[in-house]
Design an enzyme around this catalytic site. Structure first.
Site, mmCIF file in Angstrom:
data_model
loop_
_atom_site.group_PDB
_atom_site.id
_atom_site.type_symbol
_atom_site.label_atom_id
_atom_site.label_comp_id
_atom_site.label_asym_id
_atom_site.label_seq_id
_atom_site.Cartn_x
_atom_site.Cartn_y
_atom_site.Cartn_z
ATOM 1 N N GLY A 39 0.834 -1.198 0.000
ATOM 2 C CA GLY A 39 0.000 0.000 0.000
ATOM 3 C C GLY A 39 0.864 1.241 0.000
ATOM 4 N N SER A 172 -3.342 -1.246 11.626
ATOM 5 C CA SER A 172 -4.751 -1.440 11.938
ATOM 6 C C SER A 172 -5.431 -0.075 11.929
ATOM 7 C CB SER A 172 -4.899 -2.157 13.287
ATOM 8 O OG SER A 172 -6.245 -2.353 13.629
ATOM 9 N N TYR A 186 -15.562 -2.938 8.555
ATOM 10 C CA TYR A 186 -14.201 -2.422 8.670
ATOM 11 C C TYR A 186 -13.558 -2.808 10.007
ATOM 12 C CZ TYR A 186 -10.418 1.051 8.744
ATOM 13 O OH TYR A 186 -9.189 1.679 8.828
ATOM 14 N N LYS A 190 -10.094 -5.096 10.959
ATOM 15 C CA LYS A 190 -8.953 -4.490 11.644
ATOM 16 C C LYS A 190 -8.701 -5.137 13.013
ATOM 17 C CE LYS A 190 -7.565 -1.382 8.649
ATOM 18 N NZ LYS A 190 -6.210 -1.453 8.058
#
Length: 332
Positions: A39, A172, A186, A190
């Site tokens: 990422g 996270s 979501y 996480k």
């Protein structure tokens, strides 16, 4: 007697501070180290890469969009401290095919050497009410946010254990410490990273490999901007109770904690409080860290109850307003 107890406590704390460095991990030296950032084409990931590059690391950027990767490389290369540093770009989806992820990690290691630190920043968010989210949204977030960290970590862990050293970072979120309205998909993805990190740390600690879980708050990134477009009103109002952080600030803290081998990485006073409140059976890097958690737990729990009460109040007010609006529409 009271003075004696206070003196004993002060002496005990001082002793802990003196002993603590003896049991803490040896800091990772970044000059010349190979750091892989998934990422890494934007947001926190790109800023982490820049921060490591500033300290002399060799960088492998991993992301899906090749154009964004090349643009990120140009930005990162501006911060070099010597002419030997390299930024390698690899375009791959880390959440889809483990064999493909393993192959690209091998390619990176052939070019830049064994991975000293892996920072798992690949992630996404799809906010919405539980019953309004498609089932595919839950599947996607578990794939990207959880498996997208499992696969790269699995690809580097054997070499780190063989070399008796390394760092793995899981990015996270504060929504991975506290379940919030609109984050049923979501938050669960996480939270999963926390369980993975705790179990993995117990496995690899004897090999001098240390895991860090970062819990950034809302951060001004392209992903956050996209997320805000679909946030339920309740989620947006709750999010607005805290400030938005800069990705550079978050990246600096993540890199600092990873170098030191700290298990938790948090930002600001809210982050510190959440990490203490949710420490549970999480590993500690030093005796003093554990002592601080014990001492502050009661106070922080009291403060947290006020936060939870205000969040519940926001949800109730939104429900009442929505009910009134629907009733008015029916009578119009």
């Amino acid at each position: 007697m009271l003075l004696l107890a206070a003196a004993f406590l002060v002496a005990f704390v001082l002793l802990l501070y003196m002993v603590s460095p003896l049991i803490s991990p040896k800091p990772l030296a970044l000059p010349g180290a190979h750091v892989v950032v998934t990422g890494g084409s934007s947001g926190i990931g790109k800023c982490v890469a820049i921060e490591c590059y500033k300290q002399g690391a060799f960088i492998t950027l991993v992301a899906r969009n090749e154009d964004k990767l090349l643009q990120a490389r140009k930005e990162i290369e501006k911060h070099s401290i010597n002419d030997k540093q390299v930024v390698l770009c690899i375009s791959v989806d880390v959440s889809q095919d483990y064999n493909q992820v393993e192959n690209v990690i091998k390619q990176a290691q052939e070019k830049l050497g064994p991975v000293d630190m892996l920072v798992n920043c690949a992630g996404t968010s799809l906010p919405g009410k539980f019953e309004e989210l498609e089932v595919s949204a839950f599947e996607k977030l578990m794939s990207v946010n959880y498996l997208g960290s499992v696969y790269p970590s699995r690809a580097v862990i054997a070499t780190m254990k063989e070399r008796r050293g390394g760092r793995i970072v899981f990015v996270s979120s504060q929504a991975g410490q506290l379940g919030l309205f609109g984050y049923t998909a979501y938050s669960s993805s996480k939270f999963a990273l926390r369980g993975l990190a705790e179990a993995l740390q117990m496995e690899v600690k004897p090999y001098n490999v240390y895991i860090t879980v970062a819990y950034p708050p809302d951060t001004d990134t392209p992903g956050f901007v996209q997320e805000n477009k679909t946030k339920p009103l309740e989620t947006r109002l709750i999010s607005e109770t805290t400030s938005v952080c800069r990705p550079e600030q978050v990246a600096r803290q993540i890199v600092k904690d990873a170098i030191q081998g700290n298990f938790n990485s948090s930002i600001g006073s809210d982050g510190y409080m959440l990490s203490s409140l949710t420490c549970g059976m999480a590993p500690v890097t030093s005796i003093t860290e554990g002592l601080q958690q014990v001492v502050t737990m009661g106070l922080f729990r009291t403060i947290a109850l006020f936060y939870l009460g205000s969040f519940d109040s926001i949800v109730r007010r939104c429900m009442i307003q929505r009910t009134k609006s629907e009733a008015a529409d029916k009578t119009a």
